[in-house]
Scaffold this motif. Structure first.
Motif, PDB file in Angstrom:
ATOM      1  N   GLY A   1       0.892  -1.094   0.002  1.00 54.40           N
ATOM      2  CA  GLY A   1      -0.177  -0.028   0.071  1.00 54.40           C
ATOM      3  C   GLY A   1       0.720   1.385  -0.025  1.00 54.40           C
ATOM      4  N   ASP A   2       0.111   2.101   0.270  1.00 58.39           N
ATOM      5  CA  ASP A   2       0.933   3.583   0.251  1.00 58.39           C
ATOM      6  C   ASP A   2       0.811   4.506   1.585  1.00 58.39           C
ATOM      7  OD1 ASP A   2      -1.642   4.362   0.772  1.00 58.39           O
ATOM      8  OD2 ASP A   2      -2.064   5.702  -1.106  1.00 58.39           O
ATOM      9  N   ARG A   3       0.821   3.610   2.634  1.00 55.62           N
ATOM     10  CA  ARG A   3       1.075   4.083   4.206  1.00 55.62           C
ATOM     11  C   ARG A   3       1.685   3.077   5.017  1.00 55.62           C
ATOM     12  NH1 ARG A   3      -2.419   2.737   8.094  1.00 55.62           N
ATOM     13  NH2 ARG A   3      -4.174   1.449   7.462  1.00 55.62           N
TER      14      ARG A   3
ATOM     15  N   PRO B   1       5.614   1.323   3.466  1.00 56.06           N
ATOM     16  CA  PRO B   1       4.744   1.416   2.131  1.00 56.06           C
ATOM     17  C   PRO B   1       5.517   0.917   0.835  1.00 56.06           C
ATOM     18  CG  PRO B   1       5.085   3.554   3.017  1.00 56.06           C
ATOM     19  CD  PRO B   1       5.511   2.669   4.060  1.00 56.06           C
ATOM     20  N   ARG B   2       4.821   0.291  -0.295  1.00 59.38           N
ATOM     21  CA  ARG B   2       5.368   0.258  -1.499  1.00 59.38           C
ATOM     22  C   ARG B   2       6.813  -0.855  -1.291  1.00 59.38           C
ATOM     23  NH1 ARG B   2       3.567   5.181  -1.154  1.00 59.38           N
ATOM     24  NH2 ARG B   2       5.309   6.133  -0.158  1.00 59.38           N
TER      25      ARG B   2
ATOM     26  N   SER C   1      -1.380  -4.789   3.100  1.00 56.93           N
ATOM     27  CA  SER C   1      -2.075  -3.742   2.847  1.00 56.93           C
ATOM     28  C   SER C   1      -3.623  -3.925   2.358  1.00 56.93           C
ATOM     29  CB  SER C   1      -1.547  -2.884   1.561  1.00 56.93           C
ATOM     30  OG  SER C   1      -1.638  -3.702   0.302  1.00 56.93           O
TER      31      SER C   1
END
Length: 399
Positions: A176-178, A189-190, A315
């Motif tokens: 995910g992004d957080r 993240p990522r 995520s």
């Protein structure tokens, strides 16, 4: 080739040949399975990792006048008191939750403290503050009391851990992004990092994949003292898919363990805290495997390259999360893996160093004649399915 009674006779005479799992793998590579099986009596395995489904039973002894405890806090951590009058169960992941605690007292240090830390302190002989509220009855007229306890001022103090020694586990990542704060620790993240929690080829149950050498009643190393396998563990799932070498490809068998905490060493039982997730308990567990026949050595010869774990994306907030496939423990222990073409750094929650030390210490106990093997009284079930909880008729929000 051998019986446990024959091996115990050699242990009693300090004549048993004992090797750690790592030593066995090296010996097999040098002289082969058959020759190794002829010369070795016991293989010791070990792990030191978070085992959050753990806790301690305590009996405080009766006060005068007596009290029937219905609420109790140990250093501000709530203990379960819904059975005998002065019996308690302190869960490793229970958090500080003391009625009337001021905001000033509820600091970062307190929020990071939990049942695992109290258990560690008691094992170390440190004093612990106790506050109890009672249900007043004719038998138990006392309404409340406060005192300080140590492991030497209470009757029983033993660990009873409903789920320890996962036979394999997962690798956690975050697509995910957080940032995510999980039971594996922070996941960036990522695909910023990956975390795994099993020590791999030296782990106890990966060296006895079908649990042929242990069972209910088997004596083990638990927290620096003697413990026993009490039952199958919660979420025991021996029907997990397996490789041709019988190693599971993900979480499989688990064990419930029990042992006298008054004999334990806080070196091997440590409270810990996972940021924004909560407290837990790190425990050292060692399992001795009797070399009864050649197949024991063949199984113990398994290498990290022959063991895999699934890479799970946290995520996705579902019970069944997507995976990025399987990865070997040899790759995990290299410190860096590749996911979808991206290099990802890896860390282990289990201490590989201390896992090795558990196996070494257990080996020394056996060589000195201080630790005998035990016959199990019943096998660990091998037919348990994993049953999820489906909330039929309920509306569940993922928000």
């Amino acid at each position: 080739m051998r019986t446990i009674a024959e091996i115990n006779d050699k242990i009693s005479r300090q004549a048993a040949v004992v090797c750690t799992a790592e030593e066995i793998k090296a010996r097999v590579a040098e002289v082969g399975v058959a020759q190794t099986a002829k010369t070795v009596d016991v293989v010791t395995t070990g792990t030191f990792e978070p085992m959050e489904s753990s806790g301690a039973i305590l009996n405080l002894g009766h006060t005068d006048p007596p009290i029937k405890i219905r609420q109790c806090w140990l250093d501000g951590v709530l203990a379960y008191s819904g059975f005998g009058a002065v019996d308690l169960y302190l869960g490793a992941t229970q958090v500080v939750d003391y009625p009337g605690m001021s905001e000033a007292a509820d600091g970062e240090e307190n929020r990071e403290r939990g049942g695992g830390h109290v258990i560690e302190d008691l094992i170390a002989g440190k004093p612990v503050q106790l506050r109890a509220l009672g249900q007043v009855t004719d038998c138990y007229p006392r309404a409340a009391f406060e005192t300080t306890i140590t492991r030497d001022t209470i009757n029983q103090f033993y660990l009873f851990n409903p789920r320890n020694l996962y036979q394999n586990f997962i690798v956690g990542v975050n697509g995910g992004d957080r940032p995510l704060f999980t039971y594996l620790g922070p996941l960036q993240p990522r695909l910023g990092n990956a975390v795994y929690s099993n020590p791999g080829a030296i782990s106890p149950l990966l060296n006895d994949p079908d649990l042929q050498l242990i069972g209910i009643g088997s004596r083990i190393f638990l927290g620096g003292g003697t413990g026993y396998i009490a039952w199958e563990g919660t979420q025991h799932f021996p029907l997990q898919k397996r490789l041709p070498n019988r190693a599971p490809i993900g979480p499989a068998a688990t064990l419930a363990l029990i042992g006298d905490a008054k004999q334990m060493d806080s070196r091997w039982v440590r409270g810990c805290y996972f940021k924004n997730y909560g407290p837990s308990l790190m425990i050292g567990v060692g399992v001795p495997l009797p070399v009864l026949h050649e197949e024991v050595i063949a199984r113990c010869a398994v290498q990290d390259k022959d063991l895999v774990a699934p890479i799970v994306d946290f995520s996705i907030p579902r019970r069944v999360r997507p995976t990025f496939g399987l990865i070997s423990y040899a790759q995990l222990k290299s410190g860096r893996i590749t996911i979808d073409g991206k290099p990802v750094r890896v860390a282990s929650l289990a201490s590989i160093f201390l896992s090795r030390q558990v196996a070494v210490e257990l080996k020394q106990w056996i060589e000195a004649g201080k630790f005998l093997l035990s016959e199990s009284v019943a096998p660990i079930p091998q037919d348990r399915a994993f049953m999820p909880q489906n909330l039929w008729g309920s509306q569940v929000s993922l928000d």
